[in-house]
Design a protein around this motif. Sequence first.
Motif, PDB file in Angstrom:
ATOM      1  N   ILE A 152       2.095   9.232  19.283  1.00  0.00           N
ATOM      2  CA  ILE A 152       1.533   7.822  18.880  1.00  0.00           C
ATOM      3  C   ILE A 152       0.177   8.473  18.178  1.00  0.00           C
ATOM      4  O   ILE A 152      -0.008   8.483  16.994  1.00  0.00           O
ATOM      5  N   ILE A 153      -0.836   9.144  18.593  1.00  0.00           N
ATOM      6  CA  ILE A 153      -2.198   9.418  17.359  1.00  0.00           C
ATOM      7  C   ILE A 153      -1.918  10.373  16.734  1.00  0.00           C
ATOM      8  O   ILE A 153      -2.562  10.267  15.591  1.00  0.00           O
ATOM      9  N   ALA A 154      -0.855  11.044  17.269  1.00  0.00           N
ATOM     10  CA  ALA A 154      -0.259  11.837  16.094  1.00  0.00           C
ATOM     11  C   ALA A 154       0.292  11.434  14.893  1.00  0.00           C
ATOM     12  O   ALA A 154       0.088  11.194  13.350  1.00  0.00           O
ATOM     13  N   SER A 155       1.001  10.199  14.823  1.00  0.00           N
ATOM     14  CA  SER A 155       1.582  10.001  14.246  1.00  0.00           C
ATOM     15  C   SER A 155       0.965   9.039  13.431  1.00  0.00           C
ATOM     16  O   SER A 155       1.688   8.830  11.604  1.00  0.00           O
ATOM     17  N   PHE A 208     -10.364   2.064  13.977  1.00  0.00           N
ATOM     18  CA  PHE A 208     -11.091   3.195  12.988  1.00  0.00           C
ATOM     19  C   PHE A 208     -11.234   2.694  11.234  1.00  0.00           C
ATOM     20  O   PHE A 208     -10.550   2.007  10.518  1.00  0.00           O
ATOM     21  N   MET A 209     -12.386   3.115  11.418  1.00  0.00           N
ATOM     22  CA  MET A 209     -12.979   2.841   9.487  1.00  0.00           C
ATOM     23  C   MET A 209     -12.613   4.013   8.543  1.00  0.00           C
ATOM     24  O   MET A 209     -12.467   3.843   6.923  1.00  0.00           O
ATOM     25  N   VAL A 210     -11.374   5.165   8.973  1.00  0.00           N
ATOM     26  CA  VAL A 210     -11.485   6.099   8.676  1.00  0.00           C
ATOM     27  C   VAL A 210     -10.375   5.455   8.261  1.00  0.00           C
ATOM     28  O   VAL A 210      -9.399   5.998   9.230  1.00  0.00           O
ATOM     29  N   GLU A 211      -9.128   6.318   7.161  1.00  0.00           N
ATOM     30  CA  GLU A 211      -8.002   6.998   7.807  1.00  0.00           C
ATOM     31  C   GLU A 211      -7.449   7.790   8.344  1.00  0.00           C
ATOM     32  O   GLU A 211      -6.344   7.633   9.222  1.00  0.00           O
ATOM     33  N   LYS A 212      -8.135   8.972   8.644  1.00  0.00           N
ATOM     34  CA  LYS A 212      -7.991   9.976   9.308  1.00  0.00           C
ATOM     35  C   LYS A 212      -8.277  10.169   9.966  1.00  0.00           C
ATOM     36  O   LYS A 212      -9.337  11.682  10.005  1.00  0.00           O
ATOM     37  N   PRO A 213      -8.963   9.358  10.932  1.00  0.00           N
ATOM     38  CA  PRO A 213     -10.159  10.279  12.492  1.00  0.00           C
ATOM     39  C   PRO A 213     -10.114  11.444  12.800  1.00  0.00           C
ATOM     40  O   PRO A 213      -8.539  11.563  13.121  1.00  0.00           O
ATOM     41  N   SER A 214     -10.624  11.924  13.276  1.00  0.00           N
ATOM     42  CA  SER A 214     -10.478  13.554  14.080  1.00  0.00           C
ATOM     43  C   SER A 214     -10.306  12.675  15.595  1.00  0.00           C
ATOM     44  O   SER A 214      -9.170  12.116  15.755  1.00  0.00           O
ATOM     45  N   ILE A 215      -9.309  13.690  15.764  1.00  0.00           N
ATOM     46  CA  ILE A 215      -8.765  13.691  17.292  1.00  0.00           C
ATOM     47  C   ILE A 215      -9.910  13.582  18.321  1.00  0.00           C
ATOM     48  O   ILE A 215      -9.387  12.202  19.143  1.00  0.00           O
ATOM     49  N   GLU A 216     -11.074  14.283  18.615  1.00  0.00           N
ATOM     50  CA  GLU A 216     -12.086  13.647  19.571  1.00  0.00           C
ATOM     51  C   GLU A 216     -12.179  12.510  19.492  1.00  0.00           C
ATOM     52  O   GLU A 216     -12.544  11.876  20.313  1.00  0.00           O
ATOM     53  N   GLU A 217     -12.199  11.810  17.315  1.00  0.00           N
ATOM     54  CA  GLU A 217     -12.740  10.439  17.579  1.00  0.00           C
ATOM     55  C   GLU A 217     -12.602   9.190  18.452  1.00  0.00           C
ATOM     56  O   GLU A 217     -12.361   8.718  19.099  1.00  0.00           O
TER      57      GLU A 217
END
Length: 381
Positions: A152-155, A208-217
């Motif tokens: 889910i996170i990846a997609s 999330f306020m960004v379109e592509k947050p880091s995985i760690e975030e």
Amino acid sequence: MSNSNEKPRNALYEERVSQAKIVRKIVFFCVIGLFIIGTIVLISSYFYISNALGPVNEENPQEIEVTIPIGSTANQIGTILEDEGLIRSGTLFRYYVRYQNESGFQAGDYSLSTGMTMDQLIAELKDGRVVQDPELVFTVPEGRWLVDVAEIIASETGHSHEEVMDVLTDREYIEGLIDQYSMLTDDILNEQIRYPLEGYLFPARYDFMVEKPSIEEVVEAMLDRTQVVVDTLATDLEDSEYTIHEIMTLASIIEREAQTSEDRYLISGVLYNRLDRGMMLQVDPTVSYALNEHRYMTTYADLDIDSPYNTYRYEGIPIGPIASPGEDSIQAALRPEKTNYLYFYARFNGEVIYNETYEKHNETHQMYRNEWVEGQAGEEE
């Protein structure tokens, strides 16, 4: 002769009386000393807390613009307020919010004053204006395996599944998380555990306020939510005979077995009853997890798999969680319904039937076992 004997006796008696008086004086002064110290500590604590709850600068208040991001926890809000000089202690803010059972903080822009008390700040933070709409929103359902959560996170974020799994299995990163989150213990580093963070990634909606947050975030946002739930149940955890890791493991089993809130607490009660009697838990979802396959139903052959997750083969609580439990399941794992039930059977339609004896349980099993076979066949058509 008698007179000479009496003198030493009198002297010995007087000496003992004198020693007793000295001991009583020592005890008396020790008690007084402890009382004084205790009083000083209580008074000091009272003034410290009163001061910390009061305004930082009431005489010359200063207006400070503060932004509370979407999804901020009480711990994160406390840190922001402390960094901005609006409160003296972010840690005290977190504990005070929990003590007062406060919730409903709103993301937004605030103009806050150093002349405000902690109660006033809390009241203000419940009436915020959202700064902007989130760039990314997705939901992780309850009861998913970590590999499914990673998918889910990846997609949703544009990262690859392999990249997400690399982060979720990075030992150095996980050791750092253990230092960061009190709910994470060295138990998750056991080499027999499939995925250390299995069961700890909270199922919920995430903004999330960004379109592509880091995985760690993303991972830490999910851990933050779990920590908040665990913190609200701190008293139950302190009273529990089981560790937080064991509770999360029980909660994951409950999540996979139950569909309703009522059943979660009843199933929890069955699990506790079996553990108290030294019986194997014998729950099918642990077998599916041991097989590393999503099984619609388990066979007798499946039950023989040699895995520390297999509750048909090994007694006690499994080595770790088998899915991500929601808040209700975590709470149920700490507050089991007290009954005499030792068995439960989940029907295909979601109904759960409870029994006190194996004979009754077996009757139930024989009565409804074909439902699962027919149901599986129907869904495959």
